[in-house]
Write an enzyme that holds these catalytic residues in place. Structure first.
Site, mmCIF file in Angstrom:
data_model
loop_
_atom_site.group_PDB
_atom_site.id
_atom_site.type_symbol
_atom_site.label_atom_id
_atom_site.label_comp_id
_atom_site.label_asym_id
_atom_site.label_seq_id
_atom_site.Cartn_x
_atom_site.Cartn_y
_atom_site.Cartn_z
ATOM 1 N N GLY A 149 27.804 12.349 53.088
ATOM 2 C CA GLY A 149 26.917 12.357 51.914
ATOM 3 C C GLY A 149 26.979 13.773 51.416
ATOM 4 O O GLY A 149 26.865 14.670 52.138
ATOM 5 N N CYS A 150 27.026 13.619 50.033
ATOM 6 C CA CYS A 150 26.879 15.303 49.287
ATOM 7 C C CYS A 150 25.562 15.911 49.830
ATOM 8 O O CYS A 150 25.721 17.044 49.914
ATOM 9 C CB CYS A 150 27.171 14.988 47.977
ATOM 10 S SG CYS A 150 26.149 13.729 47.003
#
Length: 342
Positions: A149-150
């Site tokens: 996930g960013c």
């Protein structure tokens, strides 16, 4: 350099378009198929005019793509969809999944956070978490890599060295993070309209953001015990970028030294001089992550900062960095782009 044939699924989304942008100048990759079910039959340039100058395949449905010559697939699809798609790929095809489909090693934890049973448990057992700087050797040998996930990448890159070196109190970690609206994807959502987002700043996912599961997974893996940070994301009125402000208990100089040691030889990691904080505008459009450490006015406390572009280092750039490893290409190939400024 040998040309490796690749396909990008979900090419009509933000991360898909970012992949096309990066691969366009890559010396060793050739795009031979682009997948986008809702836009099938269209040219990518009609979906993203900024890419119209490229000679690219027409968008196709997954069922229409011939994978016989494809060596690697990038799946920029929703997490539920990606599990079934990756499972349906021919055995010779390597895959990098940019969704949340394979990030969590425990299928039960995946179901807890995403509200549905994992659809490809057998594949999940083989997936490698795609935080390149921490799993390089495993990624190089893997057939399936799960992109992080960013938000998780932003916090993990800052905190994992500190947890490993035992220089912070594991029970006092607060991650306050601001992210751009592109992190929510390209689908039409009322809360993402310009009038809803511009000229404002607000917290979201108040009951617990799904990337918290990644923090707990990776922190525990390094610490050897459960670690439960406080994590609160905020939506910032900008298109792309993430800035994490992280409050920890520990000596600032020791923390700074830990980060410098961890990333001394990493091409995409930059640790700023102590007392300086990074800014999203200095990493926009690049695969770089900038870290900073500032002393708190109270002794024994520090503030750690981490900034990256959510679409590049937080997603598509990270995916390309991992693909280079998996295909035996120089890790930095296609990624040494200077940030866009101003």
């Amino acid at each position: 350099m040998t040309s490796h044939k690749i396909a990008i699924l979900g090419a009509s989304g933000y991360t898909g378009a970012e992949l096309v942008r990066l691969v366009a100048t890559h010396p060793g990759l050739e795009i031979v198929a682009l997948g986008a079910d809702r836009r099938a039959g269209s040219a990518l340039g009609s979906v993203f005019p900024h890419l119209a100058y490229l000679d690219l395949p027409v968008l196709q449905r997954f069922e229409e793509i011939d994978f016989s010559d494809v060596e690697m697939v990038f799946c920029a699809l929703p997490h539920g969809t990606s599990q079934e798609i990756v499972q349906a790929l021919p055995a010779h095809v390597k895959a990098i999944d940019l969704s949340a489909g394979f990030r969590l090693r425990d299928p039960n934890i995946y179901e807890e956070w995403y509200g549905a049973p994992h659809a490809a448990v057998g594949l999940q057992e083989t997936a490698v978490y795609g935080l390149t700087e921490w799993y390089r050797d495993e990624i190089r040998a893997s057939r399936l890599v799960a992109g992080t996930g960013c938000n998780a990448a932003t916090g993990n890159l800052a905190l994992l060295p500190l947890i490993k070196d035992q220089v912070i109190d594991l029970d006092e970690i607060i991650i306050n993070l601001a992210t751009g609206v592109s992190g929510a994807g390209r689908a039409v959502k009322e809360g993402m309209l310009h009038a809803e987002v511009s000229e404002g700043y607000h917290a979201y996912a108040l009951s617990g953001h799904r990337h918290l599961a990644e923090f707990e997974q990776e922190f525990a893996r390094v610490a050897g015990r459960a670690v439960s940070p406080t994590f609160m994301p905020h939506l910032a009125p900008m298109n792309r970028g993430i800035l994490a402000t992280i409050y920890v208990t520990g000596d600032a100089d020791t923390i700074h030294t830990s980060l410098e040691k961890a990333y001394a030889d990493e091409p995409f990691m930059r640790v700023l001089p102590i007392g300086e904080a990074p800014a999203t505008r200095h990493v926009r459009g690049s695969n770089f992550c900038h870290l900073g450490v500032v002393k708190d006015r109270r002794a024994g406390r520090a503030i750690v900062f981490s900034a990256l572009d959510n679409l590049t280092k937080g997603s598509s750039g990270q995916a390309l960095q991992n693909a280079n490893l998996m295909l035996g290409i120089e890790e930095t190939a296609g990624l040494m782009l200077a940030p866009l400024f101003p």
